[in-house]
Design a protein around this motif. Structure first.
Motif, PDB file in Angstrom:
ATOM      1  N   SER A   1       1.673   9.233  -5.640  1.00 16.19           N
ATOM      2  CA  SER A   1       2.077  10.575  -5.215  1.00 16.19           C
ATOM      3  C   SER A   1       3.125  11.135  -6.167  1.00 16.19           C
ATOM      4  CB  SER A   1       2.632  10.554  -3.798  1.00 16.19           C
ATOM      5  OG  SER A   1       1.653  10.154  -2.899  1.00 16.19           O
TER       6      SER A   1
ATOM      7  N   ILE B   1       0.897   4.068  -2.885  1.00 16.17           N
ATOM      8  CA  ILE B   1       0.663   5.479  -2.540  1.00 16.17           C
ATOM      9  C   ILE B   1       1.850   6.334  -2.967  1.00 16.17           C
ATOM     10  CG2 ILE B   1       0.442   7.060  -0.579  1.00 16.17           C
ATOM     11  CD1 ILE B   1      -1.313   4.933   0.766  1.00 16.17           C
ATOM     12  N   SER B   2       3.063   5.840  -2.755  1.00 19.49           N
ATOM     13  CA  SER B   2       4.268   6.583  -3.140  1.00 19.49           C
ATOM     14  C   SER B   2       4.318   6.778  -4.651  1.00 19.49           C
ATOM     15  CB  SER B   2       5.523   5.854  -2.674  1.00 19.49           C
ATOM     16  OG  SER B   2       5.539   5.746  -1.291  1.00 19.49           O
TER      17      SER B   2
ATOM     18  N   ASN C   1       0.831  -1.209   0.000  1.00 20.31           N
ATOM     19  CA  ASN C   1       0.000   0.000   0.000  1.00 20.31           C
ATOM     20  C   ASN C   1       0.864   1.257   0.000  1.00 20.31           C
ATOM     21  OD1 ASN C   1      -2.344  -1.484  -0.039  1.00 20.31           O
ATOM     22  ND2 ASN C   1      -2.673  -1.369   2.180  1.00 20.31           N
TER      23      ASN C   1
END
Length: 169
Positions: free
Chosen positions: A139, A135-136, A131
């Motif tokens: 982003s 997300i990284s 996760n």
């Protein structure tokens, strides 16, 4: 020898062991009266400090001696005592073994629970890492898209100013 040491130490079990050894000696020689005499002494000592395996041995020799002296009533009494003590000892051994098996089962069950919890924890950590990675990456993509838009707007403004300047000229 054990009788003299037992007498010095006032250890009734040791005295009973000495009497039991003397009983074995006299039973081999066929002196059943002596066996009964030492057996009675051993049983007297064992009443004060019990030792079940030794009591079983003494009762069996007393049974053999009374049977050899043609005293069936006394022989039966010692046989019953032998059987009762032997069953008690076996029941204790069975209970101890059963308790040992139960504790081993409980330990294995707890070990399995710990392994399952460890596996679940590792799976949760792995999922958390995945996760975080998603997300990284998202982003970074959003930051790159934002940077691209800001740069595009910056160049559009510069171009707009230049066109405005050319229009003014």
């Amino acid at each position: 020898f054990p009788v003299t040491i037992g007498a010095q130490l006032q250890d009734k079990r040791l005295l009973a062991m000495g009497c039991s050894n003397l009983m074995h000696l006299h039973i081999r020689q066929g002196e059943y009266d002596k066996v009964i005499e030492y057996g009675n002494q051993a049983l007297k000592y064992l009443k004060e400090q019990p030792l079940i395996p030794l009591e079983i041995d003494v009762d069996s020799m007393m049974y053999v001696s009374h049977k050899a002296l043609n005293q069936p009533g006394q022989a039966i009494l010692f046989y019953e005592a032998f059987t009762r003590l032997n069953n008690t000892l076996r029941n204790e051994e069975v209970t101890l073994r059963l308790n040992e098996l139960k504790s081993m089962y409980e330990i294995e069950k707890k070990d399995l629970t710990i392994k399952n919890q460890t596996t679940e924890l590792l799976a949760a950590q792995r999922s958390s890492r995945i996760n975080m990675l998603v997300i990284s990456v998202l982003s970074l993509l959003l930051l790159a898209l934002l940077a691209f838009r800001i740069r595009e707007n910056f160049y559009k403004k510069i171009l707009f100013r230049k066109e405005k300047e050319t229009d003014l000229q």
